[in-house]
Design an enzyme around this catalytic site. Structure first.
Site, PDB file in Angstrom:
ATOM      1  N   SER A 136       0.855  -1.193   0.000  1.00  0.00           N
ATOM      2  CA  SER A 136       0.000   0.000   0.000  1.00  0.00           C
ATOM      3  C   SER A 136       0.885   1.234   0.000  1.00  0.00           C
ATOM      4  O   SER A 136       1.986   1.220   0.571  1.00  0.00           O
ATOM      5  CB  SER A 136      -0.882   0.024   1.247  1.00  0.00           C
ATOM      6  OG  SER A 136      -1.554   1.261   1.355  1.00  0.00           O
ATOM      7  N   TYR A 150      -1.777  -0.479  10.203  1.00  0.00           N
ATOM      8  CA  TYR A 150      -1.912  -0.954   8.815  1.00  0.00           C
ATOM      9  C   TYR A 150      -0.685  -0.531   7.999  1.00  0.00           C
ATOM     10  O   TYR A 150      -0.097  -1.349   7.281  1.00  0.00           O
ATOM     11  CB  TYR A 150      -3.195  -0.367   8.224  1.00  0.00           C
ATOM     12  CG  TYR A 150      -3.380  -0.578   6.742  1.00  0.00           C
ATOM     13  CD1 TYR A 150      -3.939  -1.765   6.262  1.00  0.00           C
ATOM     14  CD2 TYR A 150      -3.012   0.402   5.816  1.00  0.00           C
ATOM     15  CE1 TYR A 150      -4.125  -1.957   4.896  1.00  0.00           C
ATOM     16  CE2 TYR A 150      -3.196   0.212   4.466  1.00  0.00           C
ATOM     17  CZ  TYR A 150      -3.751  -0.963   4.009  1.00  0.00           C
ATOM     18  OH  TYR A 150      -3.919  -1.154   2.655  1.00  0.00           O
TER      19      TYR A 150
HETATM   20  P1  NAP Z   1     -11.626  -5.614   0.022  1.00  0.00           P
HETATM   21  O1  NAP Z   1     -12.462  -5.080  -1.097  1.00  0.00           O
HETATM   22  O2  NAP Z   1     -12.037  -5.329   1.436  1.00  0.00           O
HETATM   23  O3  NAP Z   1     -11.516  -7.215  -0.195  1.00  0.00           O
HETATM   24  C1  NAP Z   1     -10.802  -7.955   0.745  1.00  0.00           C
HETATM   25  C2  NAP Z   1     -10.664  -9.404   0.298  1.00  0.00           C
HETATM   26  O4  NAP Z   1      -9.757 -10.049   1.201  1.00  0.00           O
HETATM   27  C3  NAP Z   1     -11.965 -10.195   0.386  1.00  0.00           C
HETATM   28  O5  NAP Z   1     -11.958 -11.199  -0.621  1.00  0.00           O
HETATM   29  C4  NAP Z   1     -11.870 -10.825   1.779  1.00  0.00           C
HETATM   30  O6  NAP Z   1     -12.644 -12.014   1.929  1.00  0.00           O
HETATM   31  C5  NAP Z   1     -10.394 -11.136   1.844  1.00  0.00           C
HETATM   32  N1  NAP Z   1      -9.890 -11.260   3.203  1.00  0.00           N
HETATM   33  C6  NAP Z   1      -9.914 -10.331   4.191  1.00  0.00           C
HETATM   34  N2  NAP Z   1      -9.378 -10.835   5.324  1.00  0.00           N
HETATM   35  C7  NAP Z   1      -9.031 -12.111   5.044  1.00  0.00           C
HETATM   36  C8  NAP Z   1      -8.459 -13.159   5.787  1.00  0.00           C
HETATM   37  N3  NAP Z   1      -8.126 -13.016   7.076  1.00  0.00           N
HETATM   38  N4  NAP Z   1      -8.242 -14.342   5.181  1.00  0.00           N
HETATM   39  C9  NAP Z   1      -8.574 -14.523   3.887  1.00  0.00           C
HETATM   40  N5  NAP Z   1      -9.115 -13.575   3.115  1.00  0.00           N
HETATM   41  C10 NAP Z   1      -9.355 -12.380   3.697  1.00  0.00           C
HETATM   42  O7  NAP Z   1     -10.114  -5.131  -0.093  1.00  0.00           O
HETATM   43  P2  NAP Z   1      -9.311  -4.393  -1.273  1.00  0.00           P
HETATM   44  O8  NAP Z   1      -9.532  -2.940  -1.149  1.00  0.00           O
HETATM   45  O9  NAP Z   1      -9.538  -5.075  -2.558  1.00  0.00           O
HETATM   46  O10 NAP Z   1      -7.819  -4.664  -0.769  1.00  0.00           O
HETATM   47  C11 NAP Z   1      -7.030  -5.730  -1.256  1.00  0.00           C
HETATM   48  C12 NAP Z   1      -5.595  -5.467  -0.846  1.00  0.00           C
HETATM   49  O11 NAP Z   1      -5.195  -4.191  -1.359  1.00  0.00           O
HETATM   50  C13 NAP Z   1      -5.378  -5.396   0.678  1.00  0.00           C
HETATM   51  O12 NAP Z   1      -4.157  -6.013   1.008  1.00  0.00           O
HETATM   52  C14 NAP Z   1      -5.306  -3.901   0.942  1.00  0.00           C
HETATM   53  O13 NAP Z   1      -4.554  -3.604   2.082  1.00  0.00           O
HETATM   54  C15 NAP Z   1      -4.634  -3.426  -0.331  1.00  0.00           C
HETATM   55  N6  NAP Z   1      -4.838  -2.007  -0.601  1.00  0.00           N
HETATM   56  C16 NAP Z   1      -6.083  -1.518  -0.836  1.00  0.00           C
HETATM   57  C17 NAP Z   1      -6.238  -0.149  -1.062  1.00  0.00           C
HETATM   58  C18 NAP Z   1      -7.584   0.492  -1.315  1.00  0.00           C
HETATM   59  O14 NAP Z   1      -7.677   1.733  -1.308  1.00  0.00           O
HETATM   60  N7  NAP Z   1      -8.636  -0.280  -1.541  1.00  0.00           N
HETATM   61  C19 NAP Z   1      -5.122   0.698  -1.039  1.00  0.00           C
HETATM   62  C20 NAP Z   1      -3.872   0.148  -0.797  1.00  0.00           C
HETATM   63  C21 NAP Z   1      -3.740  -1.204  -0.575  1.00  0.00           C
HETATM   64  P3  NAP Z   1     -14.192 -11.913   2.462  1.00  0.00           P
HETATM   65  O15 NAP Z   1     -14.975 -11.265   1.339  1.00  0.00           O
HETATM   66  O16 NAP Z   1     -14.595 -13.330   2.700  1.00  0.00           O
HETATM   67  O17 NAP Z   1     -14.172 -11.062   3.689  1.00  0.00           O
END
Ligand code: NAP
Length: 241
Positions: A136, A150
């Site tokens: 991130s 985080y």
């Molecule tokens: P998201 O929409 O909240 O989706 C999260 C996904 O991860 C879901 O499939 C969830 O499964 C799964 N997950 C969460 N906790 C888990 C666990 N303990 N074990 C297995 N699976 C788990 O998240 P996102 O925004 O796409 O983020 C994905 C990655 O990008 C993360 O690492 C996040 O830190 C990073 N990121 C995101 C952003 C942003 O602005 N969105 C920015 C920087 C970095 P369930 O649906 O079953 O809960």
């Protein structure tokens, strides 16, 4: 490429799955507990003409991670690529006000969970394999007053990327990371700020938040043969932030 994506059923992981399917790659999608979202993601890949399987596994549980990799290899007949993507945020807060359970949950999921997944990938991938870690921009920015826990967990992912890329290079396995900025997904609701992407978008250098598809494009490029001489890189996908 036979691809496993942790957190592959929503947000960035789901977009990566759909992009992979468009490239003809079979995908196995890990998720924690949202079965409806998992079924929807698999159906979307099938509707696009691709092959997908979903398997529930908490990345913070080493045995469940091993079972997820077993399931992926069994379903796809092997494994060539892994996206270590699952991650969480918790409510926006100063560090002084964060309770111990929350700190342990964020670090355990984002760092220990990523280590469990990367370890399993290192054990199972062969020459030509590729790993992408999802870090991130918070790793660079620190997220003061929001979620330094985080940010610190993602800083550790950047360090893991540096070390693991060198460790696996001789085995012909590439390791890279992406650092997304503010991306429009459900994760912000988990942080108590469902409108975070819309609110911050205009203040970002490119004038808007990013989409999950835009991060997926970077992940897929790093996995692909087009990036065959790229390892240990950390690609900002943050609109200039
Ligand atoms: P998201 O929409 O909240 O989706 C999260 C996904 O991860 C879901 O499939 C969830 O499964 C799964 N997950 C969460 N906790 C888990 C666990 N303990 N074990 C297995 N699976 C788990 O998240 P996102 O925004 O796409 O983020 C994905 C990655 O990008 C993360 O690492 C996040 O830190 C990073 N990121 C995101 C952003 C942003 O602005 N969105 C920015 C920087 C970095 P369930 O649906 O079953 O809960």
């Amino acid at each position: 490429m036979k691809l496993l994506i942790t957190g592959g059923t929503r947000g960035i992981g789901r977009a990566t799955a759909l992009g992979a399917a468009a490239m003809g790659w079979p995908v196995t999608l890990g998720y924690r507990g949202n079965r409806a979202a998992a079924q929807d993601a698999v159906a979307a890949v099938h509707a696009a003409g691709g092959q997908a399987w979903a398997h529930s596994a908490d990345v913070g549980d080493a045995a469940q991670v091993a079972a997820l990799f077993d399931a992926a290899e069994a379903a796809m007949g092997g494994l060539d690529g892994v996206v270590v993507n699952a991650g969480i945020v918790a409510a926006t807060s100063a560090l002084a006000d964060m309770d111990t359970d929350r700190l342990e949950r964020v670090v355990h999921t984002n760092l220990t969970g990523a280590l469990f997944c990367a370890r399993e990938a290192a054990r199972r991938l062969g020459r030509g394999g590729a790993i992408v870690l999802v870090s991130s921009a918070a790793a660079r920015l620190g997220s003061p007053g929001q979620y330094v826990d985080y940010a610190a967990s993602k800083g550790a992912i950047d360090t893991l990327n540096i070390g693991l890329a060198k460790e696996l290079a001789a085995a012909g396995i590439r390791v890279n990371a992406v650092r997304p900025g503010v991306i429009d997904t459900d994760i912000h609701a988990d942080g108590g700020e469902p409108d975070r992407a819309a609110r911050l978008g205009p203040s970002l250098p490119l004038g808007r938040a990013g989409s999950a598809d835009e991060v997926a494009a970077a992940i897929l490029w790093l996995l692909s043969d087009a990036a065959s001489y790229v390892t240990g890189a950390n690609l900002d996908v943050s609109g200039g932030r």
